[in-house]
Write a protein that holds these residues in place. Structure first.
Motif, PDB file in Angstrom:
ATOM      1  N   GLN A   5      -1.962   5.246 -11.639  1.00 31.12           N
ATOM      2  CA  GLN A   5      -2.656   4.011 -11.251  1.00 31.12           C
ATOM      3  C   GLN A   5      -2.082   2.782 -11.946  1.00 31.12           C
ATOM      4  O   GLN A   5      -2.204   1.671 -11.442  1.00 31.12           O
ATOM      5  CB  GLN A   5      -4.162   4.152 -11.523  1.00 31.12           C
ATOM      6  CG  GLN A   5      -4.827   5.095 -10.518  1.00 31.12           C
ATOM      7  CD  GLN A   5      -6.206   5.561 -10.917  1.00 31.12           C
ATOM      8  OE1 GLN A   5      -6.602   5.436 -12.067  1.00 31.12           O
ATOM      9  NE2 GLN A   5      -6.937   6.138  -9.970  1.00 31.12           N
TER      10      GLN A   5
ATOM     11  N   HIS B 250      -8.697  17.258  -7.241  1.00 31.83           N
ATOM     12  CA  HIS B 250      -8.800  17.653  -8.656  1.00 31.83           C
ATOM     13  C   HIS B 250      -9.077  19.150  -8.729  1.00 31.83           C
ATOM     14  O   HIS B 250     -10.134  19.603  -8.296  1.00 31.83           O
ATOM     15  CB  HIS B 250      -9.912  16.859  -9.349  1.00 31.83           C
ATOM     16  CG  HIS B 250      -9.575  15.405  -9.486  1.00 31.83           C
ATOM     17  ND1 HIS B 250      -9.762  14.512  -8.467  1.00 31.83           N
ATOM     18  CD2 HIS B 250      -9.021  14.697 -10.500  1.00 31.83           C
ATOM     19  CE1 HIS B 250      -9.364  13.316  -8.865  1.00 31.83           C
ATOM     20  NE2 HIS B 250      -8.904  13.394 -10.090  1.00 31.83           N
TER      21      HIS B 250
ATOM     22  N   ASP C  66       0.826  -1.208   0.000  1.00 28.57           N
ATOM     23  CA  ASP C  66       0.000   0.000   0.000  1.00 28.57           C
ATOM     24  C   ASP C  66       0.858   1.255   0.000  1.00 28.57           C
ATOM     25  O   ASP C  66       1.478   1.598   1.011  1.00 28.57           O
ATOM     26  CB  ASP C  66      -0.905   0.016   1.240  1.00 28.57           C
ATOM     27  CG  ASP C  66      -2.024  -1.001   1.128  1.00 28.57           C
ATOM     28  OD1 ASP C  66      -2.492  -1.230  -0.007  1.00 28.57           O
ATOM     29  OD2 ASP C  66      -2.425  -1.568   2.159  1.00 28.57           O
TER      30      ASP C  66
ATOM     31  N   GLN D  58       0.466   5.278  -1.140  1.00 29.82           N
ATOM     32  CA  GLN D  58      -0.418   6.302  -1.702  1.00 29.82           C
ATOM     33  C   GLN D  58       0.380   7.571  -2.007  1.00 29.82           C
ATOM     34  O   GLN D  58       1.371   7.871  -1.344  1.00 29.82           O
ATOM     35  CB  GLN D  58      -1.574   6.635  -0.758  1.00 29.82           C
ATOM     36  CG  GLN D  58      -1.179   7.348   0.507  1.00 29.82           C
ATOM     37  CD  GLN D  58      -2.370   7.986   1.223  1.00 29.82           C
ATOM     38  OE1 GLN D  58      -3.307   8.459   0.575  1.00 29.82           O
ATOM     39  NE2 GLN D  58      -2.318   8.023   2.555  1.00 29.82           N
TER      40      GLN D  58
ATOM     41  N   ASP E 267       0.031   0.757  -9.814  1.00 33.45           N
ATOM     42  CA  ASP E 267      -0.661   0.212  -8.629  1.00 33.45           C
ATOM     43  C   ASP E 267      -0.472   1.073  -7.391  1.00 33.45           C
ATOM     44  O   ASP E 267      -0.591   0.591  -6.258  1.00 33.45           O
ATOM     45  CB  ASP E 267      -0.215  -1.230  -8.337  1.00 33.45           C
ATOM     46  CG  ASP E 267      -0.872  -2.215  -9.273  1.00 33.45           C
ATOM     47  OD1 ASP E 267      -1.857  -1.829  -9.930  1.00 33.45           O
ATOM     48  OD2 ASP E 267      -0.405  -3.360  -9.348  1.00 33.45           O
ATOM     49  N   ILE E 268      -0.157   2.326  -7.605  1.00 28.31           N
ATOM     50  CA  ILE E 268      -0.091   3.288  -6.502  1.00 28.31           C
ATOM     51  C   ILE E 268      -1.523   3.776  -6.246  1.00 28.31           C
ATOM     52  O   ILE E 268      -2.307   3.917  -7.190  1.00 28.31           O
ATOM     53  CB  ILE E 268       0.817   4.478  -6.891  1.00 28.31           C
ATOM     54  CG1 ILE E 268       2.262   4.000  -6.952  1.00 28.31           C
ATOM     55  CG2 ILE E 268       0.667   5.649  -5.919  1.00 28.31           C
ATOM     56  CD1 ILE E 268       3.164   4.945  -7.686  1.00 28.31           C
ATOM     57  N   ILE E 269      -1.853   4.003  -4.966  1.00 24.09           N
ATOM     58  CA  ILE E 269      -3.180   4.534  -4.654  1.00 24.09           C
ATOM     59  C   ILE E 269      -3.136   6.048  -4.878  1.00 24.09           C
ATOM     60  O   ILE E 269      -2.407   6.760  -4.184  1.00 24.09           O
ATOM     61  CB  ILE E 269      -3.566   4.230  -3.197  1.00 24.09           C
ATOM     62  CG1 ILE E 269      -3.533   2.720  -2.928  1.00 24.09           C
ATOM     63  CG2 ILE E 269      -4.948   4.808  -2.883  1.00 24.09           C
ATOM     64  CD1 ILE E 269      -3.658   2.352  -1.459  1.00 24.09           C
ATOM     65  N   SER E 270      -3.889   6.514  -5.846  1.00 22.78           N
ATOM     66  CA  SER E 270      -3.902   7.965  -6.108  1.00 22.78           C
ATOM     67  C   SER E 270      -4.854   8.621  -5.118  1.00 22.78           C
ATOM     68  O   SER E 270      -5.925   8.084  -4.820  1.00 22.78           O
ATOM     69  CB  SER E 270      -4.330   8.244  -7.543  1.00 22.78           C
ATOM     70  OG  SER E 270      -5.664   7.851  -7.746  1.00 22.78           O
ATOM     71  N   ASN E 271      -4.436   9.744  -4.596  1.00 25.74           N
ATOM     72  CA  ASN E 271      -5.292  10.453  -3.639  1.00 25.74           C
ATOM     73  C   ASN E 271      -5.160  11.945  -3.927  1.00 25.74           C
ATOM     74  O   ASN E 271      -4.447  12.673  -3.236  1.00 25.74           O
ATOM     75  CB  ASN E 271      -4.844  10.117  -2.208  1.00 25.74           C
ATOM     76  CG  ASN E 271      -5.894  10.500  -1.186  1.00 25.74           C
ATOM     77  OD1 ASN E 271      -6.905  11.114  -1.524  1.00 25.74           O
ATOM     78  ND2 ASN E 271      -5.658  10.151   0.064  1.00 25.74           N
TER      79      ASN E 271
ATOM     80  N   GLU F  10      -8.857  21.871   0.946  1.00 24.43           N
ATOM     81  CA  GLU F  10      -9.360  20.515   0.693  1.00 24.43           C
ATOM     82  C   GLU F  10      -8.214  19.498   0.775  1.00 24.43           C
ATOM     83  O   GLU F  10      -8.385  18.397   1.300  1.00 24.43           O
ATOM     84  CB  GLU F  10     -10.048  20.479  -0.687  1.00 24.43           C
ATOM     85  CG  GLU F  10     -10.613  19.136  -1.102  1.00 24.43           C
ATOM     86  CD  GLU F  10     -11.686  18.580  -0.167  1.00 24.43           C
ATOM     87  OE1 GLU F  10     -12.241  19.339   0.636  1.00 24.43           O
ATOM     88  OE2 GLU F  10     -11.917  17.362  -0.223  1.00 24.43           O
TER      89      GLU F  10
ATOM     90  N   ASN G 132      -7.456  18.885   4.429  1.00 20.18           N
ATOM     91  CA  ASN G 132      -8.485  18.005   5.003  1.00 20.18           C
ATOM     92  C   ASN G 132      -8.279  16.553   4.570  1.00 20.18           C
ATOM     93  O   ASN G 132      -8.364  15.630   5.370  1.00 20.18           O
ATOM     94  CB  ASN G 132      -9.889  18.439   4.568  1.00 20.18           C
ATOM     95  CG  ASN G 132     -10.244  19.826   5.068  1.00 20.18           C
ATOM     96  OD1 ASN G 132      -9.587  20.350   5.967  1.00 20.18           O
ATOM     97  ND2 ASN G 132     -11.266  20.432   4.489  1.00 20.18           N
ATOM     98  N   ARG G 133      -8.008  16.398   3.286  1.00 22.80           N
ATOM     99  CA  ARG G 133      -7.819  15.035   2.738  1.00 22.80           C
ATOM    100  C   ARG G 133      -6.591  14.381   3.362  1.00 22.80           C
ATOM    101  O   ARG G 133      -6.620  13.204   3.719  1.00 22.80           O
ATOM    102  CB  ARG G 133      -7.694  15.123   1.222  1.00 22.80           C
ATOM    103  CG  ARG G 133      -7.551  13.805   0.473  1.00 22.80           C
ATOM    104  CD  ARG G 133      -8.880  13.098   0.276  1.00 22.80           C
ATOM    105  NE  ARG G 133      -9.756  13.774  -0.657  1.00 22.80           N
ATOM    106  CZ  ARG G 133      -9.750  13.541  -1.983  1.00 22.80           C
ATOM    107  NH1 ARG G 133      -8.919  12.669  -2.490  1.00 22.80           N
ATOM    108  NH2 ARG G 133     -10.595  14.180  -2.773  1.00 22.80           N
TER     109      ARG G 133
ATOM    110  N   ARG H  19      -7.172  13.017   6.990  1.00 24.20           N
ATOM    111  CA  ARG H  19      -7.870  11.746   7.186  1.00 24.20           C
ATOM    112  C   ARG H  19      -7.188  10.570   6.477  1.00 24.20           C
ATOM    113  O   ARG H  19      -7.467   9.418   6.785  1.00 24.20           O
ATOM    114  CB  ARG H  19      -9.320  11.868   6.747  1.00 24.20           C
ATOM    115  CG  ARG H  19      -9.576  12.044   5.281  1.00 24.20           C
ATOM    116  CD  ARG H  19     -11.075  12.040   5.010  1.00 24.20           C
ATOM    117  NE  ARG H  19     -11.384  12.067   3.603  1.00 24.20           N
ATOM    118  CZ  ARG H  19     -11.790  13.142   2.934  1.00 24.20           C
ATOM    119  NH1 ARG H  19     -11.933  14.288   3.544  1.00 24.20           N
ATOM    120  NH2 ARG H  19     -12.075  13.062   1.640  1.00 24.20           N
ATOM    121  N   SER H  20      -6.285  10.894   5.534  1.00 21.40           N
ATOM    122  CA  SER H  20      -5.710   9.817   4.715  1.00 21.40           C
ATOM    123  C   SER H  20      -4.412   9.252   5.261  1.00 21.40           C
ATOM    124  O   SER H  20      -3.886   8.284   4.708  1.00 21.40           O
ATOM    125  CB  SER H  20      -5.464  10.307   3.282  1.00 21.40           C
ATOM    126  OG  SER H  20      -6.656  10.736   2.707  1.00 21.40           O
TER     127      SER H  20
ATOM    128  N   LEU I 238      -6.405  14.146 -15.131  1.00 22.03           N
ATOM    129  CA  LEU I 238      -7.030  12.824 -15.193  1.00 22.03           C
ATOM    130  C   LEU I 238      -6.107  11.831 -15.898  1.00 22.03           C
ATOM    131  O   LEU I 238      -5.983  10.679 -15.500  1.00 22.03           O
ATOM    132  CB  LEU I 238      -8.376  12.914 -15.917  1.00 22.03           C
ATOM    133  CG  LEU I 238      -9.473  13.690 -15.176  1.00 22.03           C
ATOM    134  CD1 LEU I 238     -10.677  13.922 -16.085  1.00 22.03           C
ATOM    135  CD2 LEU I 238      -9.896  12.973 -13.909  1.00 22.03           C
TER     136      LEU I 238
END
Lengths: 316, 158
Positions: A76, A86, A56, A58, A79-83, A122, A125-126, A129-130, A69
């Motif tokens: 991706q 946008h 895992d 990210q 296989d990296i988790i994009s966070n 934003e 905030n992200r 929690r991430s 995009l």
């Protein structure tokens, strides 16, 4: 989980031509002469962590517009988790033209990306929690326009509140402000500024002075690139010089990101040992620099460089 | 056995229950996702917000059965309704379903859930309930194509 932060991502486009001339149309028919890949220091480290077998990983940051995009799709694939937040504005494109004969390298660096105040909030905030699942956060790279220089400080304070380790590779004013949040490991980069904490970098004494200053301001451990060496400042303020022997550098791109990855990888796999971790980092950077690679592959590849590295204590 | 982690999209693009409808709409159109996962303050999956959840609440029920002049009026009414609700938290409109699948789940389970529940997208979590990404019908079709190709190969080798 490992978290890496990339605030100013870019789509890197490399064009290989026989002879790069002004006012001459070039035609590229072979796909090996055109490379398009996602760029950004934190992201390159994330790709490296995946290559070393971490499940895992990210990458947190901004992406914008349709090109954002596209960037996210490329991320991706690893296989990296994009966070990503946008954003409204499009992200950057860096263009590199590499001529073969004569050997030339022309780079167009795009620094037009802008984000808004709401988008920055934003992201914060992200981020908050991430990082719950992460023990360590790697923050590296530049910041886009619209982001205040205190962004790294804000992110580090959040990470520290949650008892996370922080590795920071930063520069300029953002680095200076970040130190107050007491990051664990700090390595400055200064290709744009030629200064660290507004100090001119010329002699070895200047570098040592800057390293100690960073520790005074809050960094626990510091590593400063010193030509092809690194100056290491342990938590007591003692200074060491890490030097490669008998090397031939053909590429800088990805070297410092390989260093950061392999340094942290050693700590994740073993107990914390500042010098052993630096040796692994330097071995990885040397392997990248000598092999025209951007990303790491297996540990065995770069560990073979370990016997060409020496650390000596400096009398200060 | 093929697992969800072999076919899923890894992303933590998400929203929290206290975020506004306006923010949800912005994230949806910028990230080109009409469904978003709702997570708690630790990024654990707690529900889903569908664009339809929002549309159903701002467009009058009779929408879709009207002639074109009436439709224009209804759209204007939807705009007015959206002005009213755009600052409201999405917790009012989200679905608190937990129909997520785990990364290590069998892809056949995903096929079962998607086809039986007519879900076009399922969120993916790890064993502790943290968000990891999503899997949608195109990923399911990718899996089915791989299965079909493998069964062709097996048949050929016999």
């Amino acid at each position: 989980m490992i978290t890496t932060v990339t605030l100013n991502p870019a789509i890197d486009r490399e064009y290989f031509v026989d002879n790069n001339e002004v006012m001459k149309n070039q035609f590229i028919y072979n796909e090996k002469d055109l490379k398009v890949y996602p760029g950004g220091k934190g992201l390159i480290s994330a790709v490296n962590f995946k290559a070393l077998g971490y499940h895992d990983v990210q990458n947190i940051g901004f992406v914008g517009g349709k090109q954002g995009l596209f960037f996210e799709k490329m991320v991706q694939k690893y296989d990296i988790i994009s966070n990503y937040i946008h954003t409204e504005k499009e992200i950057r494109n860096n263009v590199k033209i590499i001529g073969r004969n004569p050997a030339t390298y022309t780079q167009y660096n795009d620094y037009t990306y802008q984000v808004s105040t709401e988008e920055v909030q934003e992201l914060v905030n992200r981020f908050q929690r991430s990082i719950s699942e992460s023990d360590c956060i790697l923050i590296s790279g530049s910041i886009p326009e619209g982001v205040h220089f205190d962004i790294y400080q804000r992110l580090i304070r959040i990470a520290k509140t949650k008892d996370k380790g922080v590795f920071l590779q930063g520069s300029g004013e953002a680095l200076k402000l970040a130190l107050a949040a007491k990051p664990d490991i700090v390595t400055p980069y200064f290709k744009h500024h030629q200064t660290i904490l507004d100090l001119e970098m010329d002699t070895k004494k200047d570098y040592i002075k800057a390293g100690h200053k960073m520790q005074e301001l809050g960094a626990k451990y510091v590593m400063i690139p010193f030509h092809c060496d690194r100056l290491l400042f342990d938590k007591n303020g003692d200074v060491y010089q890490l030097s490669p022997q008998e090397y031939c550098i053909i590429n800088w791109l990805g070297a410092s990101d390989a260093y950061n990855t392999a340094f942290l990888d050693y700590i994740f796999q073993h107990d914390f040992d500042f010098f052993e971790a630096n040796l692994r980092g330097a071995a990885a950077a040397l392997w990248v620099a000598e092999n025209k690679k951007i990303y790491l592959s297996a540990r065995e590849n770069f560990n073979c460089c370990l016997d060409r590295l020496k650390i000596k204590k400096l009398e200060v | 056995m093929s697992k969800v982690k072999d076919y899923m999209i890894r992303t933590m693009n998400s929203i929290t229950p206290k975020d506004s409808i306006k923010k949800a709409i912005e994230i949806m159109y910028r990230s080109e996702q009409s469904v978003l996962p709702v997570v708690d303050e630790h990024n654990r999956f707690i529900g889903t917000i569908y664009s339809n959840n929002i549309l159903k609440n701002i467009i009058p029920e009779s929408f879709g059965f009207l002639d074109s002049s009436r439709l224009f009026y209804e759209v204007n009414e939807a705009v007015e309704n959206l002005k009213e609700v755009k600052a409201e938290p999405i917790e009012i409109y989200m679905s608190e379903n937990r129909d997520a699948v785990e990364e290590d789940s069998d892809m056949k389970k995903v096929a079962d859930i998607m086809l039986n529940n007519k879900e076009s997208l399922l969120f993916v979590i790890n064993e502790a309930g943290y968000l990891r990404g999503f899997i949608e019908r195109s990923n399911l079709l990718h899996f089915l194509l791989d299965e079909a190709d493998n069964s062709d190969l097996t048949a050929d080798s016999k």
